[in-house]
Design a protein around this motif. Structure first.
Motif: not given
Length: 141
Positions: A101, A104, A126, A128-132, A141
């Protein structure tokens, strides 16, 4: 420390489960008892998890207050906490690096990724995964 940016709790039980899961996965994935840099370690709970699994950790964060918190609440004989800025700090040569994290937040991540590659042959990261898990309303973020 900036409010809302970090998971802050004096014990692991107060850290969000998804944040702990990253470090638990890393602890299992890394070679046994390896040396690892935890870049952007925050308040140190992840470095503590890695150390508890037998790894030797150099944990680095740009926030001196976060490092002080880590030294107070997550001290471990196999963790060395340092203040330094991701992408601007000289990273020690280690077996592996974790960087969760963080990427980004960097305007140009390539120099940071190259520095991590120079320091370690293995990188666990890793973002962030905006879709999840959408980060709507989260300032960082």
């Amino acid at each position: 420390m900036l409010p809302g940016e970090r998971q802050v709790a004096p014990e692991l039980s107060g850290i969000r489960r998804d944040h702990l899961a990253r470090y638990e996965w890393a602890a299992r994935t890394l070679p046994p008892a390896c040396s690892v840099v935890d870049l952007a370690c925050g308040v140190g709970y992840g470095a503590f998890v890695l150390a508890e699994a037998g790894h030797h950790v150099v944990a680095i964060d740009c926030d001196a207050e976060a490092i002080a918190y880590a030294r107070e609440h997550y001290r471990h004989e196999r963790v060395e906490y340092r203040v330094g800025i991701a992408g601007a700090v000289d990273l020690p040569a280690v077996d592996a690096a974790v960087c969760f994290e963080t990427i980004e937040h960097v305007d140009d991540p390539m120099p940071l990724l190259r520095a991590l590659r120079t320091a370690a042959p293995m990188l666990l990261a890793s973002v962030p995964n905006e879709n999840v898990m959408p980060y709507t309303g989260q300032a960082f973020h």
